[in-house]
Design a protein around this motif. Sequence first.
Motif, PDB file in Angstrom:
ATOM      1  N   ALA A 205      33.285 -17.595  26.471  1.00  0.00           N
ATOM      2  CA  ALA A 205      33.284 -18.218  27.810  1.00  0.00           C
ATOM      3  C   ALA A 205      31.934 -17.993  28.485  1.00  0.00           C
ATOM      4  CB  ALA A 205      34.416 -17.638  28.658  1.00  0.00           C
ATOM      5  N   LEU A 206      31.380 -16.792  28.333  1.00  0.00           N
ATOM      6  CA  LEU A 206      30.068 -16.481  28.894  1.00  0.00           C
ATOM      7  C   LEU A 206      29.016 -17.422  28.315  1.00  0.00           C
ATOM      8  CD1 LEU A 206      28.041 -14.636  30.425  1.00  0.00           C
ATOM      9  CD2 LEU A 206      28.078 -13.112  28.435  1.00  0.00           C
ATOM     10  N   ALA A 207      29.064 -17.626  27.006  1.00  0.00           N
ATOM     11  CA  ALA A 207      28.111 -18.518  26.344  1.00  0.00           C
ATOM     12  C   ALA A 207      28.175 -19.908  26.956  1.00  0.00           C
ATOM     13  CB  ALA A 207      28.417 -18.579  24.843  1.00  0.00           C
ATOM     14  N   GLU A 208      29.385 -20.423  27.117  1.00  0.00           N
ATOM     15  CA  GLU A 208      29.549 -21.777  27.653  1.00  0.00           C
ATOM     16  C   GLU A 208      29.013 -21.864  29.084  1.00  0.00           C
ATOM     17  OE1 GLU A 208      30.535 -24.189  25.750  1.00  0.00           O
ATOM     18  OE2 GLU A 208      30.587 -25.774  27.283  1.00  0.00           O
ATOM     19  N   LEU A 209      29.277 -20.825  29.868  1.00  0.00           N
ATOM     20  CA  LEU A 209      28.794 -20.823  31.258  1.00  0.00           C
ATOM     21  C   LEU A 209      27.273 -20.789  31.321  1.00  0.00           C
ATOM     22  CD1 LEU A 209      31.446 -18.357  32.721  1.00  0.00           C
ATOM     23  CD2 LEU A 209      31.149 -20.750  33.409  1.00  0.00           C
ATOM     24  N   LEU A 210      26.652 -20.164  30.307  1.00  0.00           N
ATOM     25  CA  LEU A 210      25.189 -20.087  30.276  1.00  0.00           C
ATOM     26  C   LEU A 210      24.569 -21.240  29.481  1.00  0.00           C
ATOM     27  CD1 LEU A 210      24.744 -16.227  29.642  1.00  0.00           C
ATOM     28  CD2 LEU A 210      24.433 -17.459  31.803  1.00  0.00           C
ATOM     29  N   GLY A 211      25.411 -22.107  28.948  1.00  0.00           N
ATOM     30  CA  GLY A 211      24.903 -23.234  28.164  1.00  0.00           C
ATOM     31  C   GLY A 211      24.336 -22.825  26.820  1.00  0.00           C
ATOM     32  N   LEU A 212      24.848 -21.707  26.264  1.00  0.00           N
ATOM     33  CA  LEU A 212      24.343 -21.205  24.981  1.00  0.00           C
ATOM     34  C   LEU A 212      25.387 -21.403  23.880  1.00  0.00           C
ATOM     35  CD1 LEU A 212      22.884 -17.743  26.118  1.00  0.00           C
ATOM     36  CD2 LEU A 212      21.665 -19.915  25.876  1.00  0.00           C
ATOM     37  N   PRO A 213      24.945 -21.521  22.626  1.00  0.00           N
ATOM     38  CA  PRO A 213      25.908 -21.545  21.520  1.00  0.00           C
ATOM     39  C   PRO A 213      26.467 -20.143  21.278  1.00  0.00           C
ATOM     40  CG  PRO A 213      23.679 -21.575  20.655  1.00  0.00           C
ATOM     41  CD  PRO A 213      23.552 -21.641  22.159  1.00  0.00           C
ATOM     42  N   HIS A 214      27.578 -20.073  20.580  1.00  0.00           N
ATOM     43  CA  HIS A 214      28.189 -18.771  20.322  1.00  0.00           C
ATOM     44  C   HIS A 214      28.869 -18.748  18.951  1.00  0.00           C
ATOM     45  CE1 HIS A 214      31.814 -20.968  21.770  1.00  0.00           C
ATOM     46  NE2 HIS A 214      32.378 -20.267  20.797  1.00  0.00           N
ATOM     47  N   ALA A 215      29.177 -17.542  18.508  1.00  0.00           N
ATOM     48  CA  ALA A 215      30.025 -17.348  17.330  1.00  0.00           C
ATOM     49  C   ALA A 215      30.914 -16.147  17.599  1.00  0.00           C
ATOM     50  CB  ALA A 215      29.182 -17.112  16.079  1.00  0.00           C
ATOM     51  N   ALA A 216      32.225 -16.309  17.377  1.00  0.00           N
ATOM     52  CA  ALA A 216      33.183 -15.236  17.639  1.00  0.00           C
ATOM     53  C   ALA A 216      33.607 -14.572  16.333  1.00  0.00           C
ATOM     54  CB  ALA A 216      34.404 -15.794  18.363  1.00  0.00           C
ATOM     55  N   TYR A 217      34.035 -13.320  16.421  1.00  0.00           N
ATOM     56  CA  TYR A 217      34.560 -12.567  15.258  1.00  0.00           C
ATOM     57  C   TYR A 217      33.523 -12.396  14.153  1.00  0.00           C
ATOM     58  CZ  TYR A 217      39.236 -12.539  17.189  1.00  0.00           C
ATOM     59  OH  TYR A 217      40.303 -12.310  17.977  1.00  0.00           O
ATOM     60  N   VAL A 218      32.313 -12.038  14.547  1.00  0.00           N
ATOM     61  CA  VAL A 218      31.234 -11.874  13.577  1.00  0.00           C
ATOM     62  C   VAL A 218      31.292 -10.479  12.945  1.00  0.00           C
ATOM     63  CG1 VAL A 218      28.710 -11.677  13.367  1.00  0.00           C
ATOM     64  CG2 VAL A 218      29.732 -13.531  14.729  1.00  0.00           C
ATOM     65  N   THR A 219      31.214 -10.422  11.606  1.00  0.00           N
ATOM     66  CA  THR A 219      31.147  -9.123  10.932  1.00  0.00           C
ATOM     67  C   THR A 219      29.778  -8.898  10.289  1.00  0.00           C
ATOM     68  OG1 THR A 219      32.179 -10.112   8.992  1.00  0.00           O
ATOM     69  CG2 THR A 219      33.619  -8.872  10.442  1.00  0.00           C
ATOM     70  N   LYS A 220      28.956  -9.961  10.220  1.00  0.00           N
ATOM     71  CA  LYS A 220      27.604  -9.777   9.685  1.00  0.00           C
ATOM     72  C   LYS A 220      26.642 -10.658  10.461  1.00  0.00           C
ATOM     73  CE  LYS A 220      25.270  -8.974   5.340  1.00  0.00           C
ATOM     74  NZ  LYS A 220      23.956  -9.310   5.904  1.00  0.00           N
ATOM     75  N   LEU A 221      25.574 -10.034  10.910  1.00  0.00           N
ATOM     76  CA  LEU A 221      24.600 -10.729  11.769  1.00  0.00           C
ATOM     77  C   LEU A 221      23.224 -10.575  11.154  1.00  0.00           C
ATOM     78  CD1 LEU A 221      23.937 -11.943  14.671  1.00  0.00           C
ATOM     79  CD2 LEU A 221      23.621  -9.584  15.393  1.00  0.00           C
ATOM     80  N   ASP A 222      22.543 -11.692  10.926  1.00  0.00           N
ATOM     81  CA  ASP A 222      21.212 -11.657  10.334  1.00  0.00           C
ATOM     82  C   ASP A 222      20.270 -12.439  11.246  1.00  0.00           C
ATOM     83  OD1 ASP A 222      19.040 -11.523   8.677  1.00  0.00           O
ATOM     84  OD2 ASP A 222      19.814 -12.967   7.200  1.00  0.00           O
ATOM     85  N   ILE A 223      19.364 -11.723  11.903  1.00  0.00           N
ATOM     86  CA  ILE A 223      18.464 -12.369  12.861  1.00  0.00           C
ATOM     87  C   ILE A 223      17.228 -12.873  12.129  1.00  0.00           C
ATOM     88  CG2 ILE A 223      17.112 -12.066  14.973  1.00  0.00           C
ATOM     89  CD1 ILE A 223      19.033  -9.725  15.651  1.00  0.00           C
ATOM     90  N   GLN A 224      16.955 -14.165  12.258  1.00  0.00           N
ATOM     91  CA  GLN A 224      15.779 -14.762  11.628  1.00  0.00           C
ATOM     92  C   GLN A 224      14.943 -15.436  12.719  1.00  0.00           C
ATOM     93  OE1 GLN A 224      17.315 -17.300   8.539  1.00  0.00           O
ATOM     94  NE2 GLN A 224      18.488 -15.662   7.575  1.00  0.00           N
TER      95      GLN A 224
END
Lengths: 252, 323
Positions: free
Chosen positions: A132-151
Motif C-alpha cells: 500500500a505504501l508503494a502504491e501511495l508513493l507511486g513506486l513498484p513493489h514485490a511482496a513476500y520476498v525471500t531473496k533480494l539482489d540489488i543491481q
Amino acid sequence: MEIAVCLKRVPDTAEADVKVDATGKDIVRDKLASTINEADNYALEEALLAKEKHSANVTLVSVGSQPSEEVLRMGMAKGATAAARIDDAGLGGSDSIALAGVLAAWFKGKSFDLIVCGAIASDDGNSQVGPALAELLGLPHAAYVTKLDIQAGKVVVKRELEGGFLDVKELALPCVVTIQTGGNTPRYASIMGIKRAGAKAIEQAASVKPDSRTQLVRVYVPQVVSAAQMFEGTTDEKATKLATLLKEKGAV
Amino acid sequence: MSSILVLVEHRQGAIRDVTFEMLTAARKLAAPAGGKVEAVLFGDGCDAMLPGLQSQADRVVYAAGPAFKDFNYESYQKALVKLVAERKPSAVLIANSAFGTDLGPSLAVALNAGLVSDAVAFTKADSGFSVSRGMYAGKLVADWSVGSEPAVIMVRQSNFKPEPASLSGEVVRWEAGDVVSGGKTKFLSLEEVPTTGIDITKATIVVGIGRGIKEAKNMPLVQEFAKEIGAVLAASRPVVDAGWLPKEVQVGSSGKTIKPKLYIALGISGAFQHIAGMKGADTIIAVNKDPKAPIFSVAHYGIVDDLHKVIPVLRTKIKELAS
Ligand SMILES: Cc1cc2nc3c(=O)[nH]c(=O)nc-3n(C[C@H](O)[C@H](O)[C@H](O)COP(=O)(O)OP(=O)(O)OC[C@H]3O[C@@H](n4cnc5c(N)ncnc54)[C@H](O)[C@@H]3O)c2cc1C
C-alpha cells in the motif's frame, strides 16, 4: 544508495494468554513483553547486508509510541545509519492502509532508492503496509520476498509462492519490497553497537491525520471447539497414556 | 447489492483451489441480497478453464492476452481498476495468497477502497460489509466494517469449503486495454525450491516440531524420539527459518501438505498456515504447554505440558512397552 526500513514493535504473544481490554478493541498489553516484529527483523538484516555490499545508508522508521524507540535503537546497534519515530498519537483503530498513508506522508519529499518492510506483522497479520505504501508513493513493489539482489537501477527478487515455488521478478528502482522470514540469518547487536546506538539521536515526527476506509468493530477470543481427548494427570501419567496410544497406532 | 467479482487465481495452467472456495463464499453472500457472482479470469490461452468457472458463477469475465501469460500484479491491477469502473461491483474477492497479497493492498489504494485481508467470514451489512479475520496468530478474531463499496476482501485459503454448483454463467470476453504500458516490474521465471530427497509426504508417521523446541541443542531429543517410533521429522516454519531443518520438511501453506496416518505436533501453536498442511492426517496428537493453543482445535489427542519433560518420560515408557 539510500535504503529505508519500516520497523514495528509488537507484543510477544506466542506463549501468552491474550486478553481483550475494556474497550473491546484491543488487547491487555501491560503484562506482555514486546519485541521487533519477526518479519521486520529479516527485513532489517536484508537492508544491513545491502549496506555492506553497496555501501548504502540505512534509515529506520517506525510508527509507534515512545517505547518503539527500543527497536530503532536495536536496529542502529546492528548498523543502521539513522532512525525516525512517527508518533502514533491519534492512530488508534486505524487500518493498515491508513498507516501506510502515515508512512507515505513521512517519505514524501525524501529520496530513497529502496524501501524494505516486513512481509507481515505478527499482531494484525495484515501484509498490507508495504504494497500500500508503494502504491501511495507511486513506486513498484514485490511482496513476500525471500531473496533480494540489488543491481544497477533495478532489483531481482524471488517471491515465495505456495507449494514450493518461487516467483522471480525484476523491479525498477526505486521500489518497495516486503521481506518474508527465513531468507537470511538476522544478526545480533554487539555490545559496542548497543553503546554507540544509545547515544544517537532519533528524529521525532508527528503523524498526519489517518484516513481509514474500514473500522474496527470489536476483537474477541474465538471459541476453540476442540474435540481432542486430553490426557490429564502428572507428566508420568500423561506420558504413559500417550505411549499406550502410540502402541495402538502401531508406532511402538 | 450489485455484483461480487471473484478474481480467478491460477498457476501453470490450473485453477487454484482457493478460487472455488471464494466462488462458493461469494454465492452465499450474493444470493440473499439478489447480487450476481462474476468470475474474473485474466490469462493467456486459458479457454479450457471456462467451463469449470461457468458452472460456479453467473458470469465469467475473460480477458485474454500475452500481458496475462504470467501473474504480475501491475497488469492485473490496471485491468481490475478498469473493470471495477465499468462494472461497479459491491465487492472484489481476491485470494489471501502470495499472488493476492502482491495485488490486494495496492489495488485497494488505487480504487480508494476499504480492504480487509485474511478474511474468514463476511456478511452484507446495511451499508457495505462486515468482515471477520484472525489476529495474533489465531488467538483473537477481529470484526471489521467496510462501509463503502466496493470493498476489497482478501480471502484466507483453505477456509471456505468449496461446493459444487450448476450455474451456466455466460462468458463475456473483455478487453483489458493496454495494461502493460509503463510497467515497472517484469516477470522472469517460476522456480521450484530445490530439494535434497527427504519426502515427508510419503511418511506414515510424522513428528512435527515447532518453536517450542526453543534451541538447536534440543534437536537430538526429538530426532531420537522420531527414530524410535519410525517417524520422519518435520517442522513448522520458524524451525526451518532458523536453519535447524531443511525447507523440504516444512509443513504448511508455504511448505508441504501431508496426510500421514499419525502426526505428532510438539511445541507447535497451530497457526492456520501450519494447519493447512497437516489437518488431513488420520490421527493428530499435540503436545503444547498452552491449553489455548489453536493446535488443539484440530488435534484428536492432546497433552498440555512441557515437551522437554514429556518426551524423555515418553521415550522410557515406549521402551518398556516395546520390551
Ligand atoms: C505467507 C506465510 C506462509 C507461512 N507458511 C507457513 C508454513 O508453511 N508452515 C508453518 O508452520 N508456518 C507458516 N507460516 C508461519 C505461521 O504463521 C506461524 O508463524 C508458524 O506456524 C508458527 O510456528 P510455531 O507454531 O512453531 O511457533 P509459535 O507460534 O511461536 O508457537 C510455539 C508454540 O510452542 C509452545 N511451546 C513453547 N514452549 C513449549 C514447551 N516447552 N513445551 C510445549 N510447548 C511449548 C507454545 O505454547 C506455542 O504454542 C507462514 C506465515 C506466512 C505469513
